[in-house]
Design a protein around this motif. Structure first.
Motif, PDB file in Angstrom:
ATOM      1  N   ALA A  98       0.838  -1.202   0.000  1.00 50.42           N
ATOM      2  CA  ALA A  98       0.000   0.000   0.000  1.00 50.42           C
ATOM      3  C   ALA A  98       0.872   1.251   0.000  1.00 50.42           C
ATOM      4  O   ALA A  98       0.621   2.186  -0.771  1.00 50.42           O
ATOM      5  CB  ALA A  98      -0.936  -0.006   1.203  1.00 50.42           C
ATOM      6  N   ALA A  99       1.887   1.276   0.845  1.00 50.79           N
ATOM      7  CA  ALA A  99       2.786   2.435   0.894  1.00 50.79           C
ATOM      8  C   ALA A  99       3.438   2.666  -0.467  1.00 50.79           C
ATOM      9  O   ALA A  99       3.501   3.805  -0.952  1.00 50.79           O
ATOM     10  CB  ALA A  99       3.842   2.243   1.974  1.00 50.79           C
ATOM     11  N   GLU A 100       3.885   1.584  -1.086  1.00 48.57           N
ATOM     12  CA  GLU A 100       4.514   1.724  -2.405  1.00 48.57           C
ATOM     13  C   GLU A 100       3.528   2.249  -3.433  1.00 48.57           C
ATOM     14  O   GLU A 100       3.833   3.160  -4.200  1.00 48.57           O
ATOM     15  CB  GLU A 100       5.083   0.377  -2.861  1.00 48.57           C
ATOM     16  CG  GLU A 100       5.801   0.474  -4.186  1.00 48.57           C
ATOM     17  CD  GLU A 100       6.467  -0.825  -4.601  1.00 48.57           C
ATOM     18  OE1 GLU A 100       6.704  -0.971  -5.816  1.00 48.57           O
ATOM     19  OE2 GLU A 100       6.749  -1.668  -3.733  1.00 48.57           O
ATOM     20  N   GLU A 101       2.329   1.679  -3.443  1.00 50.15           N
ATOM     21  CA  GLU A 101       1.329   2.131  -4.411  1.00 50.15           C
ATOM     22  C   GLU A 101       0.946   3.596  -4.188  1.00 50.15           C
ATOM     23  O   GLU A 101       0.683   4.327  -5.140  1.00 50.15           O
ATOM     24  CB  GLU A 101       0.083   1.257  -4.339  1.00 50.15           C
ATOM     25  CG  GLU A 101      -0.932   1.577  -5.420  1.00 50.15           C
ATOM     26  CD  GLU A 101      -2.063   0.567  -5.475  1.00 50.15           C
ATOM     27  OE1 GLU A 101      -3.181   0.993  -5.816  1.00 50.15           O
ATOM     28  OE2 GLU A 101      -1.850  -0.618  -5.198  1.00 50.15           O
ATOM     29  N   LEU A 102       0.933   4.019  -2.937  1.00 50.18           N
ATOM     30  CA  LEU A 102       0.583   5.406  -2.611  1.00 50.18           C
ATOM     31  C   LEU A 102       1.764   6.355  -2.800  1.00 50.18           C
ATOM     32  O   LEU A 102       1.594   7.576  -2.752  1.00 50.18           O
ATOM     33  CB  LEU A 102       0.068   5.498  -1.175  1.00 50.18           C
ATOM     34  CG  LEU A 102      -1.211   4.714  -0.886  1.00 50.18           C
ATOM     35  CD1 LEU A 102      -1.525   4.759   0.596  1.00 50.18           C
ATOM     36  CD2 LEU A 102      -2.375   5.219  -1.721  1.00 50.18           C
ATOM     37  N   ARG A 108       5.409   6.950   7.084  1.00 49.31           N
ATOM     38  CA  ARG A 108       4.406   8.017   6.981  1.00 49.31           C
ATOM     39  C   ARG A 108       2.982   7.455   7.024  1.00 49.31           C
ATOM     40  O   ARG A 108       2.025   8.202   6.914  1.00 49.31           O
ATOM     41  CB  ARG A 108       4.607   8.785   5.682  1.00 49.31           C
ATOM     42  CG  ARG A 108       5.981   9.374   5.509  1.00 49.31           C
ATOM     43  CD  ARG A 108       6.111  10.809   5.871  1.00 49.31           C
ATOM     44  NE  ARG A 108       5.089  11.599   5.221  1.00 49.31           N
ATOM     45  CZ  ARG A 108       4.569  12.700   5.773  1.00 49.31           C
ATOM     46  NH1 ARG A 108       4.990  13.111   6.935  1.00 49.31           N
ATOM     47  NH2 ARG A 108       3.653  13.387   5.146  1.00 49.31           N
ATOM     48  N   CYS A 109       2.867   6.140   7.195  1.00 42.60           N
ATOM     49  CA  CYS A 109       1.564   5.475   7.187  1.00 42.60           C
ATOM     50  C   CYS A 109       1.107   5.142   8.603  1.00 42.60           C
ATOM     51  O   CYS A 109       1.926   4.879   9.477  1.00 42.60           O
ATOM     52  CB  CYS A 109       1.631   4.177   6.376  1.00 42.60           C
ATOM     53  SG  CYS A 109       2.035   4.421   4.640  1.00 42.60           S
ATOM     54  N   GLY A 116      -4.582  -7.508  17.006  1.00 42.59           N
ATOM     55  CA  GLY A 116      -3.140  -7.482  17.203  1.00 42.59           C
ATOM     56  C   GLY A 116      -2.396  -7.727  15.903  1.00 42.59           C
ATOM     57  O   GLY A 116      -1.301  -7.200  15.702  1.00 42.59           O
ATOM     58  N   GLY A 117      -2.973  -8.516  15.007  1.00 39.16           N
ATOM     59  CA  GLY A 117      -2.358  -8.748  13.700  1.00 39.16           C
ATOM     60  C   GLY A 117      -2.229  -7.471  12.897  1.00 39.16           C
ATOM     61  O   GLY A 117      -1.255  -7.284  12.158  1.00 39.16           O
ATOM     62  N   ASP A 118      -3.209  -6.577  13.024  1.00 35.34           N
ATOM     63  CA  ASP A 118      -3.129  -5.282  12.352  1.00 35.34           C
ATOM     64  C   ASP A 118      -1.957  -4.474  12.907  1.00 35.34           C
ATOM     65  O   ASP A 118      -1.166  -3.905  12.153  1.00 35.34           O
ATOM     66  CB  ASP A 118      -4.430  -4.493  12.540  1.00 35.34           C
ATOM     67  CG  ASP A 118      -5.624  -5.135  11.862  1.00 35.34           C
ATOM     68  OD1 ASP A 118      -5.466  -5.705  10.766  1.00 35.34           O
ATOM     69  OD2 ASP A 118      -6.728  -5.060  12.433  1.00 35.34           O
ATOM     70  N   VAL A 119      -1.853  -4.439  14.217  1.00 35.00           N
ATOM     71  CA  VAL A 119      -0.756  -3.710  14.863  1.00 35.00           C
ATOM     72  C   VAL A 119       0.587  -4.310  14.459  1.00 35.00           C
ATOM     73  O   VAL A 119       1.510  -3.589  14.071  1.00 35.00           O
ATOM     74  CB  VAL A 119      -0.934  -3.713  16.399  1.00 35.00           C
ATOM     75  CG1 VAL A 119       0.300  -3.131  17.099  1.00 35.00           C
ATOM     76  CG2 VAL A 119      -2.195  -2.952  16.798  1.00 35.00           C
ATOM     77  N   ASP A 120       0.690  -5.621  14.513  1.00 33.32           N
ATOM     78  CA  ASP A 120       1.950  -6.282  14.153  1.00 33.32           C
ATOM     79  C   ASP A 120       2.335  -5.999  12.705  1.00 33.32           C
ATOM     80  O   ASP A 120       3.503  -5.719  12.416  1.00 33.32           O
ATOM     81  CB  ASP A 120       1.847  -7.790  14.364  1.00 33.32           C
ATOM     82  CG  ASP A 120       1.820  -8.184  15.828  1.00 33.32           C
ATOM     83  OD1 ASP A 120       2.210  -7.361  16.681  1.00 33.32           O
ATOM     84  OD2 ASP A 120       1.411  -9.324  16.115  1.00 33.32           O
ATOM     85  N   ARG A 124       5.780  -4.105  11.817  1.00 31.91           N
ATOM     86  CA  ARG A 124       6.778  -4.844  11.030  1.00 31.91           C
ATOM     87  C   ARG A 124       7.142  -4.108   9.743  1.00 31.91           C
ATOM     88  O   ARG A 124       8.247  -4.259   9.227  1.00 31.91           O
ATOM     89  CB  ARG A 124       6.260  -6.244  10.698  1.00 31.91           C
ATOM     90  CG  ARG A 124       6.239  -7.161  11.894  1.00 31.91           C
ATOM     91  CD  ARG A 124       5.622  -8.491  11.566  1.00 31.91           C
ATOM     92  NE  ARG A 124       5.642  -9.365  12.742  1.00 31.91           N
ATOM     93  CZ  ARG A 124       5.114 -10.569  12.784  1.00 31.91           C
ATOM     94  NH1 ARG A 124       4.515 -11.083  11.709  1.00 31.91           N
ATOM     95  NH2 ARG A 124       5.170 -11.281  13.875  1.00 31.91           N
ATOM     96  N   ALA A 125       6.188  -3.305   9.238  1.00 27.52           N
ATOM     97  CA  ALA A 125       6.447  -2.506   8.035  1.00 27.52           C
ATOM     98  C   ALA A 125       7.086  -1.159   8.374  1.00 27.52           C
ATOM     99  O   ALA A 125       7.375  -0.371   7.494  1.00 27.52           O
ATOM    100  CB  ALA A 125       5.137  -2.276   7.275  1.00 27.52           C
ATOM    101  N   ARG A 126       7.271  -0.898   9.667  1.00 26.70           N
ATOM    102  CA  ARG A 126       7.791   0.369  10.168  1.00 26.70           C
ATOM    103  C   ARG A 126       6.784   1.505  10.003  1.00 26.70           C
ATOM    104  O   ARG A 126       7.151   2.680   9.879  1.00 26.70           O
ATOM    105  CB  ARG A 126       9.130   0.720   9.548  1.00 26.70           C
ATOM    106  CG  ARG A 126      10.205  -0.345   9.809  1.00 26.70           C
ATOM    107  CD  ARG A 126      11.513   0.273  10.122  1.00 26.70           C
ATOM    108  NE  ARG A 126      12.689  -0.513  10.317  1.00 26.70           N
ATOM    109  CZ  ARG A 126      12.834  -1.674  10.942  1.00 26.70           C
ATOM    110  NH1 ARG A 126      11.810  -2.283  11.398  1.00 26.70           N
ATOM    111  NH2 ARG A 126      14.002  -2.254  11.091  1.00 26.70           N
ATOM    112  N   ALA A 127       5.507   1.150   9.990  1.00 30.62           N
ATOM    113  CA  ALA A 127       4.424   2.129   9.996  1.00 30.62           C
ATOM    114  C   ALA A 127       3.937   2.270  11.440  1.00 30.62           C
ATOM    115  O   ALA A 127       4.390   1.555  12.336  1.00 30.62           O
ATOM    116  CB  ALA A 127       3.284   1.665   9.096  1.00 30.62           C
TER     117      ALA A 127
END
Length: 167
Positions: A98-102, A108-109, A116-120, A124-127
């Motif tokens: 998503a970050a790449e497409e945006l 910055r995301c 918890g999976g959403d948070v992880d 993990r993506a550094r968002a």
């Protein structure tokens, strides 16, 4: 998507079943008005399990856009838990895509989600991440999110947190 902007219907395969959560349309509109790009990152393992077809999923997602407005990116993982893919949350693949497409750095995301999976996946993506607990969010996920990310009582509150950081 499910339990964050629309009510979760298990393996939702009928566009008529799309029910926006209270306040979701306004919260998303506030983000759009500030010029923020919006993406959906959603696990949809019902496709892998044969409980929903790809066409049904596309129809449901199209309905989400009709009732909640356009999204700048859709990232959908149709794999099952046992498939070992890098896109299924809690893996970071969809957040990174998503970050790449945006055209933005993951840092910055902000991912707003209910598990918890959403948070992880975000971390993990550094968002960044904001957990909006539901009745199905596990207690330890809330404790962990308070320690590593942020927790908000509603989508509207999560959006307000994001907008405060955008000043």
């Amino acid at each position: 998507r499910d339990d964050t902007i629309i009510a979760d219907g298990p393996y939702l395969n009928d566009p008529d079943g799309v029910r926006p959560l209270p306040g979701a349309a306004r919260a998303l509109q506030r983000l759009r008005e500030r010029g923020l790009l919006l993406a959906v990152v959603t696990n949809q393992s019902g496709v892998a399990q044969g409980l929903i077809t790809a066409d049904q999923l596309a129809a449901v997602n199209a309905r989400v856009e009709r009732v909640l407005g356009p999204f700048d990116s859709w990232q959908v993982c149709v794999h099952g838990r046992e498939d070992g893919c890098g896109c299924r949350k809690p893996q970071p693949g969809m957040v990174l895509a998503a970050a790449e497409e945006l055209g933005v750095q993951p840092s910055r995301c902000v991912l707003i989600g209910d598990t918890g999976g959403d948070v992880d996946a975000a971390l993990r993506a550094r968002a960044r991440a904001v957990l909006v607990p539901t009745d199905r969010t596990l207690p330890h996920e809330i404790v962990d999110a308070r320690r590593r990310a942020a927790v908000a009582p509603s989508l509207e509150h999560a959006v307000a947190m994001v907008l405060r950081e955008c000043r």
